[in-house]
Design a protein around this motif. Sequence first.
Motif, PDB file in Angstrom:
ATOM      1  N   GLN A  27       0.678  -1.228   0.023  1.00  0.00           N
ATOM      2  CA  GLN A  27       0.199  -0.006  -0.141  1.00  0.00           C
ATOM      3  C   GLN A  27       0.877   1.195   0.041  1.00  0.00           C
ATOM      4  O   GLN A  27       0.392   2.528  -0.222  1.00  0.00           O
ATOM      5  CB  GLN A  27      -1.035  -0.014   1.186  1.00  0.00           C
ATOM      6  CG  GLN A  27      -1.960  -0.956   1.220  1.00  0.00           C
ATOM      7  CD  GLN A  27      -3.031  -0.975   2.230  1.00  0.00           C
ATOM      8  OE1 GLN A  27      -2.634  -0.281   3.348  1.00  0.00           O
ATOM      9  NE2 GLN A  27      -4.072  -1.725   2.138  1.00  0.00           N
ATOM     10  N   THR A  28       2.186   1.222   0.231  1.00  0.00           N
ATOM     11  CA  THR A  28       2.940   2.149   0.359  1.00  0.00           C
ATOM     12  C   THR A  28       4.173   1.973  -0.550  1.00  0.00           C
ATOM     13  O   THR A  28       5.133   1.345  -0.394  1.00  0.00           O
ATOM     14  CB  THR A  28       3.523   2.359   1.623  1.00  0.00           C
ATOM     15  OG1 THR A  28       2.558   2.674   2.681  1.00  0.00           O
ATOM     16  CG2 THR A  28       4.434   3.715   1.980  1.00  0.00           C
ATOM     17  N   PRO A  29       3.970   2.093  -2.005  1.00  0.00           N
ATOM     18  CA  PRO A  29       4.626   1.916  -2.765  1.00  0.00           C
ATOM     19  C   PRO A  29       6.452   2.365  -2.829  1.00  0.00           C
ATOM     20  O   PRO A  29       7.076   1.578  -3.088  1.00  0.00           O
ATOM     21  CB  PRO A  29       4.344   2.357  -4.319  1.00  0.00           C
ATOM     22  CG  PRO A  29       3.101   2.291  -3.913  1.00  0.00           C
ATOM     23  CD  PRO A  29       2.792   2.662  -2.428  1.00  0.00           C
ATOM     24  N   ASP A  30       6.281   3.269  -2.276  1.00  0.00           N
ATOM     25  CA  ASP A  30       7.810   3.807  -1.688  1.00  0.00           C
ATOM     26  C   ASP A  30       7.987   3.934  -0.419  1.00  0.00           C
ATOM     27  O   ASP A  30       8.439   4.677   0.522  1.00  0.00           O
ATOM     28  CB  ASP A  30       7.771   5.433  -2.219  1.00  0.00           C
ATOM     29  CG  ASP A  30       7.027   6.447  -1.482  1.00  0.00           C
ATOM     30  OD1 ASP A  30       5.887   5.877  -1.106  1.00  0.00           O
ATOM     31  OD2 ASP A  30       7.159   7.626  -1.438  1.00  0.00           O
ATOM     32  N   ASN A  55      13.574  -5.998  -4.175  1.00  0.00           N
ATOM     33  CA  ASN A  55      13.203  -5.283  -2.778  1.00  0.00           C
ATOM     34  C   ASN A  55      14.183  -5.016  -2.156  1.00  0.00           C
ATOM     35  O   ASN A  55      14.596  -4.172  -1.283  1.00  0.00           O
ATOM     36  CB  ASN A  55      12.108  -6.172  -2.259  1.00  0.00           C
ATOM     37  CG  ASN A  55      11.405  -5.359  -1.105  1.00  0.00           C
ATOM     38  OD1 ASN A  55      10.456  -4.593  -1.429  1.00  0.00           O
ATOM     39  ND2 ASN A  55      11.606  -5.778  -0.057  1.00  0.00           N
ATOM     40  N   LEU A  56      15.451  -5.823  -2.665  1.00  0.00           N
ATOM     41  CA  LEU A  56      16.711  -5.635  -1.688  1.00  0.00           C
ATOM     42  C   LEU A  56      17.110  -4.224  -1.988  1.00  0.00           C
ATOM     43  O   LEU A  56      17.694  -3.581  -0.808  1.00  0.00           O
ATOM     44  CB  LEU A  56      17.629  -6.634  -2.142  1.00  0.00           C
ATOM     45  CG  LEU A  56      19.110  -6.497  -1.470  1.00  0.00           C
ATOM     46  CD1 LEU A  56      19.049  -6.800   0.133  1.00  0.00           C
ATOM     47  CD2 LEU A  56      20.279  -7.573  -1.824  1.00  0.00           C
ATOM     48  N   GLY A  57      17.321  -3.599  -2.848  1.00  0.00           N
ATOM     49  CA  GLY A  57      17.607  -2.410  -3.226  1.00  0.00           C
ATOM     50  C   GLY A  57      16.912  -1.227  -2.439  1.00  0.00           C
ATOM     51  O   GLY A  57      17.387  -0.396  -1.834  1.00  0.00           O
ATOM     52  N   ARG A  58      15.423  -1.490  -2.186  1.00  0.00           N
ATOM     53  CA  ARG A  58      14.679  -0.614  -1.547  1.00  0.00           C
ATOM     54  C   ARG A  58      15.118  -0.692   0.289  1.00  0.00           C
ATOM     55  O   ARG A  58      14.946   0.130   0.903  1.00  0.00           O
ATOM     56  CB  ARG A  58      13.116  -1.230  -1.608  1.00  0.00           C
ATOM     57  CG  ARG A  58      12.712  -0.846  -2.711  1.00  0.00           C
ATOM     58  CD  ARG A  58      11.289  -1.272  -2.952  1.00  0.00           C
ATOM     59  NE  ARG A  58      10.742  -0.716  -4.568  1.00  0.00           N
ATOM     60  CZ  ARG A  58       9.588  -0.217  -4.721  1.00  0.00           C
ATOM     61  NH1 ARG A  58       8.890   0.236  -3.660  1.00  0.00           N
ATOM     62  NH2 ARG A  58       9.258   0.351  -5.837  1.00  0.00           N
ATOM     63  N   SER A  59      15.213  -2.027   0.591  1.00  0.00           N
ATOM     64  CA  SER A  59      15.924  -2.097   1.884  1.00  0.00           C
ATOM     65  C   SER A  59      17.114  -1.199   1.903  1.00  0.00           C
ATOM     66  O   SER A  59      17.198  -0.747   3.067  1.00  0.00           O
ATOM     67  CB  SER A  59      16.091  -3.648   1.886  1.00  0.00           C
ATOM     68  OG  SER A  59      14.887  -4.280   2.345  1.00  0.00           O
ATOM     69  N   LEU A  60      17.931  -1.464   1.282  1.00  0.00           N
ATOM     70  CA  LEU A  60      19.259  -0.531   1.343  1.00  0.00           C
ATOM     71  C   LEU A  60      19.080   0.877   1.302  1.00  0.00           C
ATOM     72  O   LEU A  60      19.677   1.581   2.125  1.00  0.00           O
ATOM     73  CB  LEU A  60      20.299  -0.892   0.133  1.00  0.00           C
ATOM     74  CG  LEU A  60      20.810  -2.409   0.260  1.00  0.00           C
ATOM     75  CD1 LEU A  60      21.529  -2.547  -1.055  1.00  0.00           C
ATOM     76  CD2 LEU A  60      21.586  -2.660   1.451  1.00  0.00           C
ATOM     77  N   SER A  61      17.985   1.249   0.508  1.00  0.00           N
ATOM     78  CA  SER A  61      17.603   2.760   0.702  1.00  0.00           C
ATOM     79  C   SER A  61      17.020   3.146   1.870  1.00  0.00           C
ATOM     80  O   SER A  61      17.099   4.323   2.327  1.00  0.00           O
ATOM     81  CB  SER A  61      16.767   3.207  -0.415  1.00  0.00           C
ATOM     82  OG  SER A  61      17.329   2.928  -1.547  1.00  0.00           O
ATOM     83  N   ALA A  62      16.537   2.263   2.653  1.00  0.00           N
ATOM     84  CA  ALA A  62      15.817   2.501   3.995  1.00  0.00           C
ATOM     85  C   ALA A  62      16.852   1.985   5.187  1.00  0.00           C
ATOM     86  O   ALA A  62      16.448   2.546   6.233  1.00  0.00           O
ATOM     87  CB  ALA A  62      14.735   1.470   4.327  1.00  0.00           C
TER      88      ALA A  62
END
Length: 151
Positions: A27-30, A55-62
């Motif tokens: 529900q929260t694409p970003d 999704n691993l890239g998103r985890s690294l950005s967070a």
Amino acid sequence: MGGPLRGWDGSDPPARRALAHGIHRRQTPDWENAVVELTGGRGADHILEMVGGDNLGRSLSALAPAGRVTLIGVLDGFDMRFPVLPLFQTQGTIQGVTVGNRRGLEDFVRAVDSLRLEPVVDATYALNEFPKALEHLDRGPFGKVVIRVRE
């Protein structure tokens, strides 16, 4: 390191339960930006990555500075491509987890006990309801799906 546990789940039906823990990733694409916002700009100290793939890239950005991504699952597949800059910027760590040795399990159990972590159980099925349990898994449970072997 420390702070409250923030959870997000991939399936829509348990969204309200996931939101009680933090962020619902579908529900929260970003969602990675939402994690950074939720932590006051710091990012998450420890991310349990269950999806893998992009999704691993998103985890690294967070990730917070010196944070850790523990790669546990590969629901999106074994191939992973991600921008490496966030990893360099945070000096974070990606750690893969597989089945380990007895001492590792004992250390893990002690950590779970000392942190008072409790698994989220979404549903429990009797052994004779095994096909229903598999259907539940296909729908995307919020937590664990338990099969009772004995009544």
